[in-house]
Design a protein around this motif. Structure first.
Motif, PDB file in Angstrom:
ATOM      1  N   GLU A 265       0.821  -1.208   0.000  1.00 22.58           N
ATOM      2  CA  GLU A 265       0.000   0.000   0.000  1.00 22.58           C
ATOM      3  C   GLU A 265       0.860   1.265   0.000  1.00 22.58           C
ATOM      4  O   GLU A 265       0.457   2.299  -0.551  1.00 22.58           O
ATOM      5  CB  GLU A 265      -0.925   0.002   1.217  1.00 22.58           C
ATOM      6  N   ALA A 266       2.054   1.201   0.594  1.00 23.21           N
ATOM      7  CA  ALA A 266       2.920   2.375   0.682  1.00 23.21           C
ATOM      8  C   ALA A 266       3.367   2.834  -0.705  1.00 23.21           C
ATOM      9  O   ALA A 266       3.464   4.046  -0.963  1.00 23.21           O
ATOM     10  CB  ALA A 266       4.136   2.073   1.550  1.00 23.21           C
ATOM     11  N   VAL A 267       3.649   1.887  -1.592  1.00 22.80           N
ATOM     12  CA  VAL A 267       4.037   2.208  -2.968  1.00 22.80           C
ATOM     13  C   VAL A 267       3.226   1.281  -3.873  1.00 22.80           C
ATOM     14  O   VAL A 267       3.637   0.157  -4.167  1.00 22.80           O
ATOM     15  CB  VAL A 267       5.553   2.018  -3.195  1.00 22.80           C
ATOM     16  N   ASP A 268       2.071   1.760  -4.287  1.00 25.53           N
ATOM     17  CA  ASP A 268       1.082   0.898  -4.944  1.00 25.53           C
ATOM     18  C   ASP A 268       1.307   0.860  -6.451  1.00 25.53           C
ATOM     19  O   ASP A 268       0.527   1.406  -7.246  1.00 25.53           O
ATOM     20  CB  ASP A 268      -0.319   1.385  -4.610  1.00 25.53           C
ATOM     21  N   VAL A 269       2.409   0.209  -6.855  1.00 26.92           N
ATOM     22  CA  VAL A 269       2.673  -0.054  -8.270  1.00 26.92           C
ATOM     23  C   VAL A 269       2.956  -1.543  -8.413  1.00 26.92           C
ATOM     24  O   VAL A 269       3.450  -2.188  -7.482  1.00 26.92           O
ATOM     25  CB  VAL A 269       3.850   0.779  -8.819  1.00 26.92           C
ATOM     26  N   HIS A 270       2.667  -2.072  -9.589  1.00 27.47           N
ATOM     27  CA  HIS A 270       2.799  -3.517  -9.801  1.00 27.47           C
ATOM     28  C   HIS A 270       4.232  -3.992  -9.559  1.00 27.47           C
ATOM     29  O   HIS A 270       4.450  -5.124  -9.101  1.00 27.47           O
ATOM     30  CB  HIS A 270       2.360  -3.874 -11.224  1.00 27.47           C
ATOM     31  N   ALA A 271       5.208  -3.144  -9.859  1.00 23.26           N
ATOM     32  CA  ALA A 271       6.612  -3.537  -9.702  1.00 23.26           C
ATOM     33  C   ALA A 271       6.989  -3.793  -8.255  1.00 23.26           C
ATOM     34  O   ALA A 271       7.971  -4.488  -7.980  1.00 23.26           O
ATOM     35  CB  ALA A 271       7.524  -2.455 -10.284  1.00 23.26           C
ATOM     36  N   ASN A 272       6.248  -3.233  -7.322  1.00 20.90           N
ATOM     37  CA  ASN A 272       6.516  -3.439  -5.894  1.00 20.90           C
ATOM     38  C   ASN A 272       5.785  -4.701  -5.457  1.00 20.90           C
ATOM     39  O   ASN A 272       4.581  -4.698  -5.259  1.00 20.90           O
ATOM     40  CB  ASN A 272       6.027  -2.232  -5.092  1.00 20.90           C
ATOM     41  N   GLY A 273       6.549  -5.802  -5.326  1.00 23.28           N
ATOM     42  CA  GLY A 273       5.891  -7.067  -5.063  1.00 23.28           C
ATOM     43  C   GLY A 273       6.566  -7.926  -4.019  1.00 23.28           C
ATOM     44  O   GLY A 273       7.429  -7.469  -3.258  1.00 23.28           O
ATOM     45  N   VAL A 274       6.161  -9.189  -4.016  1.00 23.12           N
ATOM     46  CA  VAL A 274       6.453 -10.114  -2.922  1.00 23.12           C
ATOM     47  C   VAL A 274       7.243 -11.320  -3.431  1.00 23.12           C
ATOM     48  O   VAL A 274       6.930 -11.884  -4.480  1.00 23.12           O
ATOM     49  CB  VAL A 274       5.132 -10.619  -2.293  1.00 23.12           C
ATOM     50  N   THR A 275       8.272 -11.705  -2.677  1.00 16.51           N
ATOM     51  CA  THR A 275       8.831 -13.051  -2.778  1.00 16.51           C
ATOM     52  C   THR A 275       8.179 -13.853  -1.662  1.00 16.51           C
ATOM     53  O   THR A 275       8.469 -13.633  -0.487  1.00 16.51           O
ATOM     54  CB  THR A 275      10.361 -13.055  -2.585  1.00 16.51           C
ATOM     55  N   LEU A 276       7.287 -14.742  -2.025  1.00 14.49           N
ATOM     56  CA  LEU A 276       6.603 -15.539  -1.005  1.00 14.49           C
ATOM     57  C   LEU A 276       7.477 -16.753  -0.687  1.00 14.49           C
ATOM     58  O   LEU A 276       7.507 -17.722  -1.451  1.00 14.49           O
ATOM     59  CB  LEU A 276       5.229 -15.976  -1.489  1.00 14.49           C
ATOM     60  N   CYS A 277       8.194 -16.674   0.418  1.00 11.90           N
ATOM     61  CA  CYS A 277       9.069 -17.771   0.844  1.00 11.90           C
ATOM     62  C   CYS A 277       8.343 -18.553   1.927  1.00 11.90           C
ATOM     63  O   CYS A 277       8.193 -18.080   3.060  1.00 11.90           O
ATOM     64  CB  CYS A 277      10.402 -17.242   1.368  1.00 11.90           C
ATOM     65  N   SER A 278       7.888 -19.748   1.568  1.00 11.60           N
ATOM     66  CA  SER A 278       7.075 -20.525   2.501  1.00 11.60           C
ATOM     67  C   SER A 278       7.885 -21.030   3.684  1.00 11.60           C
ATOM     68  O   SER A 278       7.320 -21.302   4.744  1.00 11.60           O
ATOM     69  CB  SER A 278       6.432 -21.711   1.767  1.00 11.60           C
ATOM     70  N   GLY A 279       9.209 -21.123   3.525  1.00 17.58           N
ATOM     71  CA  GLY A 279      10.041 -21.562   4.641  1.00 17.58           C
ATOM     72  C   GLY A 279      10.259 -20.474   5.659  1.00 17.58           C
ATOM     73  O   GLY A 279      10.061 -20.686   6.859  1.00 17.58           O
ATOM     74  N   SER A 280      10.639 -19.286   5.196  1.00 15.07           N
ATOM     75  CA  SER A 280      10.860 -18.175   6.119  1.00 15.07           C
ATOM     76  C   SER A 280       9.573 -17.817   6.853  1.00 15.07           C
ATOM     77  O   SER A 280       9.531 -17.756   8.081  1.00 15.07           O
ATOM     78  CB  SER A 280      11.390 -16.956   5.358  1.00 15.07           C
ATOM     79  N   LEU A 281       8.507 -17.586   6.097  1.00 14.55           N
ATOM     80  CA  LEU A 281       7.236 -17.207   6.705  1.00 14.55           C
ATOM     81  C   LEU A 281       6.649 -18.343   7.537  1.00 14.55           C
ATOM     82  O   LEU A 281       5.956 -18.110   8.527  1.00 14.55           O
ATOM     83  CB  LEU A 281       6.245 -16.782   5.621  1.00 14.55           C
ATOM     84  N   GLY A 282       6.939 -19.586   7.148  1.00 17.37           N
ATOM     85  CA  GLY A 282       6.393 -20.740   7.852  1.00 17.37           C
ATOM     86  C   GLY A 282       6.962 -20.958   9.234  1.00 17.37           C
ATOM     87  O   GLY A 282       6.446 -21.792   9.985  1.00 17.37           O
ATOM     88  N   ALA A 283       8.005 -20.232   9.600  1.00 21.98           N
ATOM     89  CA  ALA A 283       8.549 -20.331  10.954  1.00 21.98           C
ATOM     90  C   ALA A 283       7.650 -19.646  11.972  1.00 21.98           C
ATOM     91  O   ALA A 283       7.905 -19.728  13.182  1.00 21.98           O
ATOM     92  CB  ALA A 283       9.956 -19.746  11.013  1.00 21.98           C
ATOM     93  N   ARG A 284       6.600 -18.967  11.499  1.00 14.66           N
ATOM     94  CA  ARG A 284       5.582 -18.380  12.382  1.00 14.66           C
ATOM     95  C   ARG A 284       4.274 -19.133  12.181  1.00 14.66           C
ATOM     96  O   ARG A 284       3.784 -19.251  11.051  1.00 14.66           O
ATOM     97  CB  ARG A 284       5.349 -16.908  12.056  1.00 14.66           C
ATOM     98  N   ALA A 285       3.678 -19.603  13.267  1.00 15.50           N
ATOM     99  CA  ALA A 285       2.417 -20.340  13.172  1.00 15.50           C
ATOM    100  C   ALA A 285       1.264 -19.452  12.719  1.00 15.50           C
ATOM    101  O   ALA A 285       0.271 -19.949  12.179  1.00 15.50           O
ATOM    102  CB  ALA A 285       2.091 -20.979  14.518  1.00 15.50           C
ATOM    103  N   ASP A 286       1.382 -18.121  12.929  1.00 13.16           N
ATOM    104  CA  ASP A 286       0.286 -17.226  12.570  1.00 13.16           C
ATOM    105  C   ASP A 286       0.341 -16.781  11.109  1.00 13.16           C
ATOM    106  O   ASP A 286      -0.494 -15.990  10.674  1.00 13.16           O
ATOM    107  CB  ASP A 286       0.248 -16.008  13.503  1.00 13.16           C
TER     108      ASP A 286
END
Length: 405
Positions: A265-286
């Motif tokens: 939302e801070a920089v709402d352009v398509h080029a500003n995106g996400v690397t969805l790393c399921s391992g890094s994020l998966g270390a949090r149960a929430d």
């Protein structure tokens, strides 16, 4: 998904020939020999592309450099001091040079000092293989008894402090040195054997920077580079914190879905995106990985498919790098959500409908055990992971076609 493979360059013990045999269709690489903040020249980029394009016998590999991981964000940019303005200019010039070479996807992270953290790079599994592990007790031991960071004990549960104190008394000097080496492996310059004093000096640079300030710096960085990337037809994708919780008192600002939403939302352009790393994020149960893929999917430009097994659902917690289909994250549901997003993009006529994915990390098994490759990046362990992920993807795609028919 386009199946890609991380390759560390000509010195990587896993060769381009190996990647071809693994069945990957693209390469994820970076120019690690160039100092952070410096420009990647067209010549250096072309040299890496040429190395990727050929096998040992000089025949065509059929592989292309599809994703840059990473163009590092310098510590000066994160802190907004020193040469940070020059480094921003250099970052944008590097993006220009990459775009001119036909490379459209660039991964980066905004973790202060620590690029990633594990306490054991070769933790033995019941089957005799090894993997990387983050043990909260061992990390607290390093923080409290070796680094001796002021107030460190206050950052851990009482039982962890007691356990690490007992363990500290039981370990030999050699074991303590090995623990320190494993932890600083993810620090800048760690290949030069950082001392405890070096780590203290790095940490002191962030004394006045809390999470709110670091988040502001991250968003300001994006304000200065994401529109430029957009004009070049490129995609920037921010990798999450690894692990996704504060360590050594340092702020973390890309650890949850809410963090990503604020960033997008801070920089709402398509080029500003996400690397969805399921391992890094998966270390949090929430962190609900399939849900995050569905909700953030339009801005997910790159996927890291790996799994971790958490010891518990506390925050922070210990975890180890699991087999790709056997950890705490429902990988089948995540792949299903990714395929749904790709179908949505195809229906919308997007040219970037296919999401590059790489099998991230892998356990050391079979002949990998004697090769001592880059920690987390063995050939056979990743080949096994890619085969498993490819099997799930093929099965789900077939089921979708059957339902449509």
């Amino acid at each position: 998904m386009k199946h890609t493979w991380r390759w560390f360059g000509p010195k990587d013990l896993v060769s381009i020939d190996d990647v071809c045999q693994a069945g990957a269709k693209g390469i994820v690489s970076a120019l690690h020999h160039i100092d952070n903040g410096e420009i990647w020249s067209p010549q250096e980029i072309q040299t890496r592309q040429q190395a990727i394009a050929v096998r040992k016998d000089n025949s065509a590999s059929g592989l292309t450099w599809d994703v840059v991981e990473s163009v590092p964000v310098s510590e000066d940019i994160k802190k907004q001091d020193g040469q940070w303005h020059t480094h921003i200019q250099n970052y944008n010039q590097t993006l220009t040079n990459l775009a001119a070479a036909g490379i459209e996807t660039v991964c980066y992270n905004f973790m202060p000092i620590l690029d990633w953290t594990r306490t054991d790079l070769r933790w033995e599994l019941p089957n005799g293989g090894t993997c990387m592990r983050f043990d909260l007790t061992d990390f607290a031991l390093f923080d409290i008894h070796l680094l001796k960071r002021p107030g460190a004990a206050e950052d851990y549960p009482e039982q962890i402090v007691e356990a690490c104190t007992r363990k500290h008394r039981s370990l030999s000097d050699e074991q303590l040195k090995q623990l320190q080496t494993s932890i600083v492996c993810g620090l800048p310059g760690a290949n030069q054997e950082l001392t405890i004093d070096d780590v203290r000096a790095l940490l002191s640079q962030y004394d006045a920077i809390d999470a709110d300030r670091l988040r502001k710096h991250h968003h300001q960085f994006l304000e200065m580079v994401a529109p430029h990337a957009q004009s070049l037809g490129m995609r920037l994708c921010c990798h999450p914190d690894d692990p996704p919780f504060s360590l050594l008192g340092l702020p973390r600002v890309v650890s949850t879905e809410a963090d990503y939403q604020a960033m997008l939302e801070a920089v709402d352009v398509h080029a500003n995106g996400v690397t969805l790393c399921s391992g890094s994020l998966g270390a949090r149960a929430d962190n609900d990985l399939p849900g995050m893929m569905r909700r953030l999917g339009s801005r997910v430009h790159f996927l890291h498919m790996r799994n971790v097994t958490r010891d518990n659902d506390d925050l922070p917690c210990s975890f180890y790098e699991a087999e790709h289909l056997a950890g705490s994250t429902d990988m089948v549901a995540l792949i299903g959500a990714a395929l749904d997003e790709e179908q949505r993009r195809r229906d919308a006529g997007q040219s970037d409908w296919q999401i590059p994915m790489r099998p991230d990390h892998g356990q050391d098994i079979l002949d990998d055990l004697g090769r001592r490759t880059q920690p987390g990046y063995p050939s056979i362990g990743r080949l096994k992971g890619l085969a498993e992920l490819r099997g799930v993807e093929t099965a789900l795609a077939s089921l979708k076609q059957t339902v449509v028919a």
